[in-house]
Design an enzyme around this catalytic site. Structure first.
Site, short mmCIF file in Angstrom:
data_model
loop_
_atom_site.label_atom_id
_atom_site.label_comp_id
_atom_site.label_asym_id
_atom_site.label_seq_id
_atom_site.Cartn_x
_atom_site.Cartn_y
_atom_site.Cartn_z
N SER A 186 59.29 6.87 -9.60
CA SER A 186 58.59 7.80 -10.48
C SER A 186 59.06 9.24 -10.36
CB SER A 186 57.09 7.71 -10.22
OG SER A 186 56.80 8.15 -8.92
N HIS A 214 54.97 2.03 -12.83
CA HIS A 214 55.40 2.89 -13.94
C HIS A 214 56.12 2.15 -15.06
CE1 HIS A 214 54.24 6.74 -12.15
NE2 HIS A 214 54.47 6.12 -11.00
N LYS A 245 47.76 3.97 -15.04
CA LYS A 245 48.82 4.52 -15.86
C LYS A 245 48.72 3.90 -17.27
CE LYS A 245 51.14 5.21 -11.49
NZ LYS A 245 50.34 6.37 -11.09
#
Ligand SMILES: Cc1ncc(COP(=O)(O)O)c(C=O)c1O
Lengths: 399, 79
Positions: A186, A214, A245
């Site tokens: 990330s 991610h 997320k």
């Protein structure tokens, strides 16, 4: 005065100096109002959000919000207990079912955060005498999971297949091995060569855990992540993920095909000794996950946003973390922390929010302005963003 | 490999990492005297591991503070 806090003095001084330059505190921003997944009012200014992990823009999805409201009415505000005592509601089962379907896997275990999922799975699966072989740029939750357990911890250079292989081969005969990788890293937004790494891990008799925090919802034909994209998801023993997320709420999970997986519910301390997620959270999560299964158009638009921003910033002369856009994270490399903080502030005044990342969270002591795109950013917004970067970059003297 | 031979090899490996040319004794500390940051530690450990074909896990690294302790550990790890 000297006390237990004296060890923080260098950090306090660094912060004080930074703020003395008249800067807004990059680590103390308040979003007073959130208008949509891509817009908010920050420190009093209307702002485009380019520093959230709301990749798929699910936080304001009407179905997701409705599911949460309904769950509040039907099940109340919280569970007040652990999953193994009074904390498993219908919604927890439902979200685990949604995850099993999303990943096409046999088992799913939901934690209260992704941080706890890594902490719990890694520290429980790898025990005394076992070896954990992991990428040096792993997320803090992976490192903390290693620290919490009793296994031997062996890091290797970022994404270096040969360095990983050498270490696996040196592990004493008969010891258990767990290789821990991430799909997307990330900080720089780069992806791992999972196909080769997982082959090497398997050839050396290791189990494989991949953190796809991610990539979920976005990368891979069905949004299952980088392992799916590279055709090796069936070789992964444990996928770790988060609801914080793309899913757009909070929570973490592990999915697996291991036949004995369910025993972890009894022995994994960060699962047992904490309260389960509130009903509204698990209902929003399962609604969101099910919608992400069919989000092919959104995925395509997000890729387009990512590529356009990458190319645009590069053309303006910024130094980026990757050669090409590999994920929804575009990292802009700053010359130093001072310039980075100045650039961060200049962008905020332009009406753009990005993440300022600095050591020790970043690799190689870099200061980064991390941009993360959302499937709800319009093509016009992306152009606006590039213009803001250009003005701020010239004002601060970076380009 | 005995301690003397191991020490000689390690002396060769550490040279490029000793940027300030600090004089190294068995009592020299990596964090203090040699001012190794975490990145340097990683590269240095990898170089030692590759040279001797051993693993020095993070758990073992935590016990190694001085140059002398490193030599002892490498002697032991070679079995
Ligand atoms: C790679 C990685 N793993 C795990 C986590 C933890 O996720 P959560 O926010 O659900 O605790 C994050 C997010 O911070 C992450 O980036």
């Amino acid at each position: 005065m000297t006390d237990l806090f004296s060890k923080f003095d260098p950090l306090i001084e660094l912060r004080t100096n930074l703020l003395a330059h008249g800067q807004e505190d990059p680590f103390n921003l308040v979003m007073e109002r959130v208008i949509s997944p891509t817009e908010a009012v920050c420190n009093g200014r209307p702002t485009i959000l380019l520093g959230t992990y709301n990749y798929m823009g699910m936080t304001f999805d009407p179905d997701v919000i409705e599911a949460g409201k309904q769950a509040l009415d039907d099940f109340g505000s919280g569970t007040t207990g652990s999953r193994v005592l009074n904390g498993t509601y219908a919604g927890h089962r439902a979200v685990e079912d949604a995850l099993k379907e999303f990943y096409g896997m046999d088992h799913a275990m939901v934690f209260s955060t992704g941080y706890q999922a890594n902490l719990g799975i890694i520290s429980t699966v790898a025990g005394k005498g076992d070896y954990i072989v992991l990428d040096i740029d792993s997320h803090a939750s992976i490192w903390d999971g290693c620290k919490m357990g009793d296994a031997e911890v062996v890091p290797f250079k970022h994404n270096d297949i040969e360095a990983m292989e050498k270490r696996l081969k040196r592990i004493p005969e008969g010891a258990g091995k767990l290789v821990v990788l991430e799909g997307v890293y990330s900080m720089l937004g780069d992806i791992a060569p999972l196909k080769e790494m997982i082959r090497v891990a398997k050839d050396n008799g290791a189990m494989v855990l991949v953190d796809e925090a991610h990539s979920m919802g976005f990368i891979g034909p069905n949004g299952r992540g980088v392992a799916e994209d590279q055709g090796v998801l069936d070789q992964v023993d444990f996928v770790i993920g988060t609801f914080s997320k793309s899913v757009g709420t909070v929570g973490g999970f592990c999915v697996s095909n291991h036949p004995k997986f369910e025993i972890l519910r009894l022995v994994c301390r960060p699962y047992v000794f904490t309260a389960s997620l509130p009903p509204s959270v698990v209902h929003t999560a399962s609604t969101s996950i099910r919608k992400l299964m069919h989000a092919g158009n959104k995925r395509a638009h997000l890729w387009e946003n990512s590529r356009v921003l990458h190319q645009g910033l590069r053309d303006k002369g910024f130094q980026l973390g990757t050669e090409k856009a590999e994920s929804a994270i575009i990292a802009v490399i700053m010359p130093d922390l001072e310039k980075g903080a100045a650039m961060w502030e200049a962008l905020l005044k332009e009406g753009l929010y990005v993440n300022l990342a600095r050591p020790p969270a970043t690799p190689a002591n870099m200061t980064l302005l991390r941009c993360s795109l959302c499937a709800e950013h319009t093509a016009e917004q992306v152009q606006t963003i590039i213009g803001m970067f250009e003005r701020a970059g010239k004002a601060v003297g970076i380009i | 490999m005995d301690r003397a031979a191991t020490a000689e090899k390690i002396a060769g490996i550490i040279e490029p990492f000793n940027k300030k040319g600090v004089e190294i004794t068995d009592a020299s500390t990596f964090a203090g005297d040699l001012e190794f940051d975490s990145l340097t530690v990683m590269d240095f450990v990898a170089a030692i591991e590759d040279e001797f074909d051993i693993i020095i896990s993070m758990n073992q690294q935590a016990e190694i503070e001085t140059y002398g302790q490193l030599i002892d550990a490498v002697v032991k790890l070679q079995g």
